[in-house]
Design a protein around this motif. Structure first.
Motif, short mmCIF file in Angstrom:
data_model
loop_
_atom_site.label_atom_id
_atom_site.label_comp_id
_atom_site.label_asym_id
_atom_site.label_seq_id
_atom_site.Cartn_x
_atom_site.Cartn_y
_atom_site.Cartn_z
N ASN A 121 0.86 -1.17 0.00
CA ASN A 121 0.00 0.00 0.00
C ASN A 121 0.90 1.23 0.00
O ASN A 121 2.12 1.13 0.10
N ILE A 122 0.29 2.40 -0.11
CA ILE A 122 1.07 3.64 -0.26
C ILE A 122 1.97 3.90 0.94
O ILE A 122 3.08 4.44 0.80
N PHE A 123 1.52 3.53 2.14
CA PHE A 123 2.32 3.80 3.34
C PHE A 123 3.55 2.89 3.39
O PHE A 123 4.65 3.34 3.75
N ARG A 124 3.37 1.63 3.01
CA ARG A 124 4.52 0.73 3.00
C ARG A 124 5.52 1.14 1.92
O ARG A 124 6.73 1.13 2.14
N LEU A 125 5.01 1.49 0.73
CA LEU A 125 5.89 1.91 -0.35
C LEU A 125 6.67 3.17 0.05
O LEU A 125 7.89 3.25 -0.16
N ALA A 126 5.96 4.13 0.65
CA ALA A 126 6.62 5.36 1.08
C ALA A 126 7.65 5.07 2.17
O ALA A 126 8.73 5.66 2.21
N GLY A 127 7.31 4.12 3.06
CA GLY A 127 8.24 3.74 4.11
C GLY A 127 9.50 3.10 3.53
O GLY A 127 10.62 3.41 3.95
N ASP A 128 9.32 2.20 2.56
CA ASP A 128 10.47 1.56 1.92
C ASP A 128 11.35 2.58 1.20
O ASP A 128 12.58 2.51 1.28
N LEU A 129 10.71 3.53 0.52
CA LEU A 129 11.48 4.55 -0.20
C LEU A 129 12.21 5.47 0.77
O LEU A 129 13.34 5.90 0.51
N SER A 130 11.58 5.78 1.89
CA SER A 130 12.23 6.60 2.91
C SER A 130 13.43 5.87 3.51
O SER A 130 14.49 6.46 3.75
N HIS A 131 13.26 4.57 3.73
CA HIS A 131 14.35 3.73 4.25
C HIS A 131 15.51 3.70 3.25
O HIS A 131 16.69 3.85 3.63
N LEU A 132 15.17 3.53 1.98
CA LEU A 132 16.18 3.49 0.94
C LEU A 132 16.89 4.84 0.83
O LEU A 132 18.12 4.91 0.66
N LEU A 133 16.12 5.93 0.95
CA LEU A 133 16.70 7.27 0.91
C LEU A 133 17.69 7.48 2.04
O LEU A 133 18.76 8.07 1.84
N ALA A 134 17.34 6.99 3.23
CA ALA A 134 18.24 7.13 4.38
C ALA A 134 19.58 6.46 4.10
O ALA A 134 20.65 7.03 4.38
N ILE A 135 19.53 5.26 3.54
CA ILE A 135 20.76 4.51 3.24
C ILE A 135 21.58 5.24 2.18
O ILE A 135 22.80 5.35 2.29
#
Length: 212
Positions: free
Chosen positions: A2-16
């Motif tokens: 869902n949009i929240f999980r996708l946004a969370g994954d992208l935020s996690h990837l951005l952090a890395i």
């Protein structure tokens, strides 16, 4: 998904990505806690051992491999390639006091007493507190560079977005996992002071400082 999980994954990837860019461009790992990076590597490796037993989707497999490989790469950059810039003196948090209780808790409170499930549960508990050495380092040194602050904000946002993902899944699918929800809530709480300082200082162009 869902949009929240996708946004969370992208935020996690951005952090890395922000973390790796900071280390590579400055040729320095100053201000970054190697202890936290070791904990994150332990989290990803213990959580994603199911790569060898279960296939869910190409996206799922890709993200798991990215998190494992980038965490190992970060440790290599900090402890090998740019080890001369690593602040051993200030990065003194005793991570064994996080690892041992989390593993014991995983043995006591889990969804199923199997090796993979216990390791998954252990990774969930450990991830909730893995940022503590980094926050401890920032507190000891007195301030954090802007890019380090952006990294921490993106990492905290990832967990907050995953909380919204679990809320969505509960109402949309009737699915919930109390262990993941509890650990995620605890992790988000640990970031609360940082979020406030990030919004009130870093976004206004000031240096982030945590109280000692």
């Amino acid at each position: 998904m869902n949009i929240f999980r996708l946004a969370g994954d992208l935020s996690h990837l951005l952090a890395i990505i922000l973390l790796l860019i900071k280390i590579w461009k400055t040729r320095s790992c100053a201000g970054i806690s190697g202890k936290s990076q070791i904990l994150f590597a332990i989290v990803y490796i213990s959580r994603y051992l199911d790569l060898v037993t279960t296939f869910i989707s190409v996206y799922n497999t890709f993200m798991k491999l990215v998190f494992i490989s980038t965490s190992v790469a970060t440790i290599y950059l900090m402890y090998v390639k740019f080890k001369a810039t690593y602040d051993h003196n200030h990065d003194s948090f005793r991570i064994e006091f996080l690892i041992a209780p989390c593993f014991l808790l995983a043995l006591l409170i889990n969804n199923a007493f199997t090796a993979l499930e216990i390791l998954w549960t252990f990774s969930i508990y450990l991830e909730a507190v893995a940022i503590l050495p980094q926050l401890f380092l920032v507190s000891k040194t007195g301030e954090a560079e802007s890019i380090t602050s952006h990294y921490l904000f993106a990492l905290g946002s990832y967990r907050a977005l995953y909380l919204l993902n679990w809320i969505y899944r509960y109402y949309a699918e009737g699915h919930y996992d109390l262990i993941a929800i509890f650990a995620g809530a605890l992790q988000t709480i640990l970031y609360c002071d940082f979020f406030y300082l990030y919004i009130t200082k870093v976004l206004k162009g000031k240096k982030l400082q945590l109280p000692a």
